[in-house]
Every structure is written in C-alpha cells, then in structure tokens.
Write a protein that holds these residues in place. Structure first.
Motif, PDB file in Angstrom:
ATOM      1  N   THR A 159       0.944  -1.604   5.349  1.00 40.95           N
ATOM      2  CA  THR A 159       1.541  -0.112   5.561  1.00 40.95           C
ATOM      3  C   THR A 159      -0.219   0.484   6.337  1.00 40.95           C
ATOM      4  O   THR A 159      -0.163   0.801   7.094  1.00 40.95           O
ATOM      5  CB  THR A 159       1.961   1.009   5.060  1.00 40.95           C
ATOM      6  N   GLY A 160      -1.153  -0.335   5.888  1.00 40.18           N
ATOM      7  CA  GLY A 160      -2.281   0.461   5.874  1.00 40.18           C
ATOM      8  C   GLY A 160      -2.754   2.022   5.205  1.00 40.18           C
ATOM      9  O   GLY A 160      -3.814   2.208   4.879  1.00 40.18           O
ATOM     10  N   ALA A 161      -2.095   2.331   4.640  1.00 38.94           N
ATOM     11  CA  ALA A 161      -2.079   3.251   4.478  1.00 38.94           C
ATOM     12  C   ALA A 161      -2.938   4.061   2.295  1.00 38.94           C
ATOM     13  O   ALA A 161      -2.567   2.827   1.843  1.00 38.94           O
ATOM     14  CB  ALA A 161      -0.566   4.177   3.379  1.00 38.94           C
ATOM     15  N   PRO A 162      -3.433   4.149   2.171  1.00 45.07           N
ATOM     16  CA  PRO A 162      -4.473   4.515   0.988  1.00 45.07           C
ATOM     17  C   PRO A 162      -3.386   5.017  -0.704  1.00 45.07           C
ATOM     18  O   PRO A 162      -1.931   4.646  -0.014  1.00 45.07           O
ATOM     19  CB  PRO A 162      -5.253   5.855   0.797  1.00 45.07           C
ATOM     20  N   MET A 163      -3.320   4.400  -1.329  1.00 47.30           N
ATOM     21  CA  MET A 163      -2.378   3.649  -3.177  1.00 47.30           C
ATOM     22  C   MET A 163      -3.212   5.264  -3.295  1.00 47.30           C
ATOM     23  O   MET A 163      -4.057   5.397  -3.864  1.00 47.30           O
ATOM     24  CB  MET A 163      -3.274   2.586  -2.732  1.00 47.30           C
ATOM     25  N   PRO A 164      -1.576   6.039  -3.743  1.00 46.54           N
ATOM     26  CA  PRO A 164      -2.131   7.760  -4.276  1.00 46.54           C
ATOM     27  C   PRO A 164      -1.935   7.751  -6.022  1.00 46.54           C
ATOM     28  O   PRO A 164      -0.659   7.746  -6.244  1.00 46.54           O
ATOM     29  CB  PRO A 164      -1.149   8.707  -3.988  1.00 46.54           C
ATOM     30  N   LEU A 165      -2.988   6.972  -6.649  1.00 46.30           N
ATOM     31  CA  LEU A 165      -3.023   6.419  -7.520  1.00 46.30           C
ATOM     32  C   LEU A 165      -3.517   7.833  -8.267  1.00 46.30           C
ATOM     33  O   LEU A 165      -4.615   7.956  -8.682  1.00 46.30           O
ATOM     34  CB  LEU A 165      -3.811   5.091  -7.945  1.00 46.30           C
ATOM     35  N   ALA A 166      -2.095   8.175  -9.335  1.00 45.10           N
ATOM     36  CA  ALA A 166      -2.972   9.548 -10.566  1.00 45.10           C
ATOM     37  C   ALA A 166      -2.765   9.190 -11.727  1.00 45.10           C
ATOM     38  O   ALA A 166      -3.298   7.448 -12.197  1.00 45.10           O
ATOM     39  CB  ALA A 166      -1.093   9.963 -10.861  1.00 45.10           C
ATOM     40  N   SER A 167      -4.488   9.614 -12.179  1.00 45.87           N
ATOM     41  CA  SER A 167      -5.345   9.144 -12.928  1.00 45.87           C
ATOM     42  C   SER A 167      -4.197   8.944 -13.985  1.00 45.87           C
ATOM     43  O   SER A 167      -4.843   8.020 -15.103  1.00 45.87           O
ATOM     44  CB  SER A 167      -6.595  10.141 -12.802  1.00 45.87           C
ATOM     45  N   GLY A 168      -3.793   9.708 -14.568  1.00 46.64           N
ATOM     46  CA  GLY A 168      -2.564  10.216 -16.083  1.00 46.64           C
ATOM     47  C   GLY A 168      -2.687   8.317 -16.637  1.00 46.64           C
ATOM     48  O   GLY A 168      -3.305   7.933 -17.413  1.00 46.64           O
ATOM     49  N   PRO A 169      -1.371   8.311 -15.881  1.00 51.17           N
ATOM     50  CA  PRO A 169      -0.634   6.490 -16.042  1.00 51.17           C
ATOM     51  C   PRO A 169      -2.192   5.484 -16.190  1.00 51.17           C
ATOM     52  O   PRO A 169      -2.203   4.839 -17.046  1.00 51.17           O
ATOM     53  CB  PRO A 169      -0.002   6.801 -14.819  1.00 51.17           C
ATOM     54  N   ILE A 205      -2.617  -6.142  -8.631  1.00 49.72           N
ATOM     55  CA  ILE A 205      -3.226  -6.990  -8.089  1.00 49.72           C
ATOM     56  C   ILE A 205      -3.067  -6.292  -6.816  1.00 49.72           C
ATOM     57  O   ILE A 205      -2.196  -6.714  -5.915  1.00 49.72           O
ATOM     58  CB  ILE A 205      -3.007  -7.495  -8.329  1.00 49.72           C
ATOM     59  N   VAL A 206      -4.538  -5.840  -5.872  1.00 49.36           N
ATOM     60  CA  VAL A 206      -3.877  -5.443  -4.618  1.00 49.36           C
ATOM     61  C   VAL A 206      -4.639  -6.503  -3.878  1.00 49.36           C
ATOM     62  O   VAL A 206      -5.310  -7.139  -3.427  1.00 49.36           O
ATOM     63  CB  VAL A 206      -4.746  -4.637  -4.084  1.00 49.36           C
ATOM     64  N   PHE A 207      -3.305  -7.730  -3.311  1.00 49.52           N
ATOM     65  CA  PHE A 207      -3.586  -8.435  -2.420  1.00 49.52           C
ATOM     66  C   PHE A 207      -3.876  -8.124  -0.747  1.00 49.52           C
ATOM     67  O   PHE A 207      -3.392  -8.902  -0.008  1.00 49.52           O
ATOM     68  CB  PHE A 207      -2.112  -9.761  -2.687  1.00 49.52           C
ATOM     69  N   GLY A 208      -2.920  -7.468  -0.145  1.00 49.74           N
ATOM     70  CA  GLY A 208      -2.596  -6.780   1.223  1.00 49.74           C
ATOM     71  C   GLY A 208      -2.352  -5.424   1.532  1.00 49.74           C
ATOM     72  O   GLY A 208      -2.167  -4.906  -0.123  1.00 49.74           O
ATOM     73  N   THR A 209      -2.288  -5.430   2.511  1.00 49.52           N
ATOM     74  CA  THR A 209      -1.488  -4.020   3.114  1.00 49.52           C
ATOM     75  C   THR A 209      -0.666  -3.606   4.343  1.00 49.52           C
ATOM     76  O   THR A 209      -1.519  -3.477   5.415  1.00 49.52           O
ATOM     77  CB  THR A 209      -2.849  -2.650   3.089  1.00 49.52           C
ATOM     78  N   GLY A 257       0.783  -1.076   0.091  1.00 49.98           N
ATOM     79  CA  GLY A 257      -0.325  -0.819  -0.153  1.00 49.98           C
ATOM     80  C   GLY A 257       0.940   1.277   0.278  1.00 49.98           C
ATOM     81  O   GLY A 257       1.649   1.376   0.052  1.00 49.98           O
ATOM     82  N   GLY A 258       0.216   2.073   0.246  1.00 50.18           N
ATOM     83  CA  GLY A 258       0.605   3.321  -0.048  1.00 50.18           C
ATOM     84  C   GLY A 258       1.482   3.906  -1.127  1.00 50.18           C
ATOM     85  O   GLY A 258       0.698   3.938  -1.882  1.00 50.18           O
ATOM     86  N   GLU A 259       2.301   5.060  -0.829  1.00 49.72           N
ATOM     87  CA  GLU A 259       3.138   5.207  -2.245  1.00 49.72           C
ATOM     88  C   GLU A 259       3.989   4.331  -3.422  1.00 49.72           C
ATOM     89  O   GLU A 259       3.597   4.973  -4.731  1.00 49.72           O
ATOM     90  CB  GLU A 259       4.029   6.300  -1.676  1.00 49.72           C
ATOM     91  N   VAL A 260       4.531   2.783  -2.682  1.00 44.46           N
ATOM     92  CA  VAL A 260       4.788   2.164  -3.807  1.00 44.46           C
ATOM     93  C   VAL A 260       4.063   1.878  -4.990  1.00 44.46           C
ATOM     94  O   VAL A 260       4.507   1.705  -5.781  1.00 44.46           O
ATOM     95  CB  VAL A 260       5.076   0.685  -3.060  1.00 44.46           C
ATOM     96  N   ALA A 261       3.015   1.860  -4.740  1.00 43.17           N
ATOM     97  CA  ALA A 261       1.937   0.932  -5.389  1.00 43.17           C
ATOM     98  C   ALA A 261       1.136   2.288  -6.274  1.00 43.17           C
ATOM     99  O   ALA A 261       1.065   1.377  -7.460  1.00 43.17           O
ATOM    100  CB  ALA A 261       0.489   1.170  -4.759  1.00 43.17           C
TER     101      ALA A 261
END
Length: 326
Positions: free
Chosen positions: A242-252, A236-240, A218-222
């Motif tokens: 860190t518990g941190a939300p994933m800041p996914l950019a819409s562009g990519p 594929i999100v299998f676990g978390t 989770g987090g920035e790594v995603a």
C-alpha cells in the motif's frame, strides 16, 4: 542485441521500450548468458520507477534481475566447461535482454527436472522466503502470521513452513484471493476485508504462540499484527503493497516488548554465511525437483511486448510470474 530499457525513472508501462543495444562482453570472473526466460518481479518495477534500494545508471538502463539461460561466453579466469550449461541467476542487472552478464561464482546449474519457467524464478523469491523463515524466532509448533499470502513469497512460505512444522496464518486483502488459496489447498487463510479478521486470527492460533509476523502490506494491518503477537514477538517488515505508513501504538510495543525490523533479501543473501546459503539453496532445489515449490508462470511475452507484460504483471489475481522471452 534486443533489450527492454528505460532512459528515465517512472511508470514502467510508459518508460520501458524495446530497442537494439550493444551486446555485452564478459570481464574477468564473468560469463555472458543467453536469456531463456526472465520474470517480472515487483522489485524490478520499483527499480524502473526509481523507488528501490538500487538505482541503475541512466539513460539506457536495461530492466530485470533474474533469469534462466545458457552460458554463452566466459571471461578471463572462468572455466570453459561452463559454456553451454543451463543455469539460473539472480541479483544481477539487465536480464530483460537477449544476453546479460553475471558473475561466474553466482550461477546455479539447473537439473533436467526443473523447467525453464521454474528455473527463471528459482532464486530471488524462494531464497528470500527461505532466508526470511530461517531468520525468524518461530520454531517448530509456533505460529507465524503473514500478510500478502497470495504473493510469490507468501505461497512459497506456506510450503516451507509446512516442511519445517511451523504453523502459518495466511492473510490476504480480498475474499476472492482467500477462496482461491483455499481451493488450492492452503489452510488458515483469512481475508482482512472481513470486519472480524483479527478475531479469526486469534481463534486460529488459539492457545498457540504467535511468535512472528511478516508484513508486506503496511498501513493499519501492521498495527493489528502487533496486537496479535505474543509477548516477546517480532514483526518483520518485508514489503509495502500500500505504501502507507504503519501506525504502531507504543503501548503494545512496550508492554509486549515487540521487536520490529526490516528484511531486505538483496542485503541478507550476500551477507549470509556461505555454507548456510548453500544449505538453504540445496533445500530449495530439492523441493523444486520434488515439485513442491509453487513456481508457476502466468503469461510469457516477447521483449517487443514489454509494455503488455508489465501491465499484465500489475494486474491483480495472477497465479504466477509474468515472463519475458527474447
């Protein structure tokens, strides 16, 4: 019988305790199993915290979801020949006890070549790994990037991917963990603590095709995983961890048409075609008998030591599962 139970949800090291409770009696289609060993999985601890997809009834909930044991008593409609068999079972509840109940049709007989340590953890994590790999877009020769590569599923995934001819980039969060994996023979190991880790991943994949990414952190790594994937790739999100939300950019996501989806083994397994499930389990058992699956135990504790066992399980740097033994 003796069991490790909790009456409230919370910190497993604080709310779990060992006490005597009623020995269960099998109903129709069930068997009672005398526990030999039961591992402590992350999802077991999430269940005790009350943060997992399954919540047991309180008070008096017994922990644990997987074990190796001996069939002790069979319920109505169950073949008596199962009595005395050493079996593995997962996806059940209450295995941190001297006895627990399981559906008779969910038992896996254990060959002599598979030890109790291996049998106790043969299903949950390995089957999650192989069913996850089986569901990916990545085919022979493609590249998969996985985080938490030093975890139980990650280590098993490394073996399974190699067997299927799929290339794997193994990401970990600490330099020590990376070196430990390299020392054990794992290739393409990269620590995300390095400032240039994304460049290292790109160089490792080279002209290859980064088709799939598996994130358990989770987090920035995603967000970086999406950047590293090829067009039409999947994350594929299998676990978390860190518990941190994933800041996914819409562009990519838009320009590459990336697919992002979750994977929950507790749902995937029961919904899988029975013939396919049997085929994957046969593949796992064969690898286990050959000694290829990394199914090590890292400490065995009695039920009376459940607090110490949980603390050990939560300590970073383990090389195997912490086990509870009645």
């Amino acid at each position: 019988m003796k069991a490790a139970i909790h009456d409230t949800f919370g910190d497993p090291a604080k709310v779990l305790y060992t006490t005597d409770t009623d020995t269960p009696e099998p109903g129709e289609g069930q068997v009672r199993i005398r526990t030999l060993l039961s591992p402590i999985h992350n999802h077991d601890l999430w269940t005790v915290r009350g943060t997992y997809g399954y919540k047991p009834e309180l008070p008096g909930a017994i922990g644990g979801s997987e074990a190796a044991g001996i069939v002790d008593v069979v319920g109505e409609g169950v073949d008596d020949s199962l009595k005395g068999q050493r079996v593995a079972v997962a996806g059940v509840h209450g295995t941190w006890a001297e006895y627990f109940l399981a559906p008779a049709n969910g038992l896996m007989p254990l060959p002599e070549q598979i030890s109790d340590d291996q049998g106790a953890q043969l299903i949950a994590m390995p089957f999650s790994a192989i069913s996850l790999l089986d569901s990916l877009k990545a085919e022979q020769g493609d590249w998969v990037i996985q985080t938490a590569a030093n975890g139980a599923v990650g280590r098993i995934m490394a073996v399974l991917a190699k067997e299927r001819g799929i290339n794997l980039v193994n990401l970990v969060r600490r330099d020590e963990a990376a070196q430990g994996m390299r020392d054990s023979g794992t290739t393409n190991v990269i620590s995300t603590s390095d400032d240039d880790w994304t460049d290292q991943v790109s160089e490792t994949i080279g002209d290859g095709k980064g088709v799939s990414a598996i994130d358990s952190v989770g987090g920035e790594v995603a967000a970086h995983l999406v950047d590293l994937l090829s067009s039409d790739g999947e994350m594929i999100v299998f676990g978390t961890a860190t518990g941190a939300p994933m800041p996914l950019a819409s562009g990519p996501l838009i320009m590459k048409q990336i697919t992002v989806k979750g994977f929950w083994g507790a749902r995937v397994g029961p919904e899988m075609d029975p013939d396919r499930r049997e085929s994957l389990m046969t593949e796992l058992v064969t690898l286990a008998v050959q000694g290829k699956l990394p199914l090590a135990a890292d400490g065995t504790y009695s039920l009376d030591q459940v607090t110490d066992a949980v603390t050990a399980s939560l300590t970073p740097g383990r090389d195997g599962k912490v086990m509870l033994k009645p």
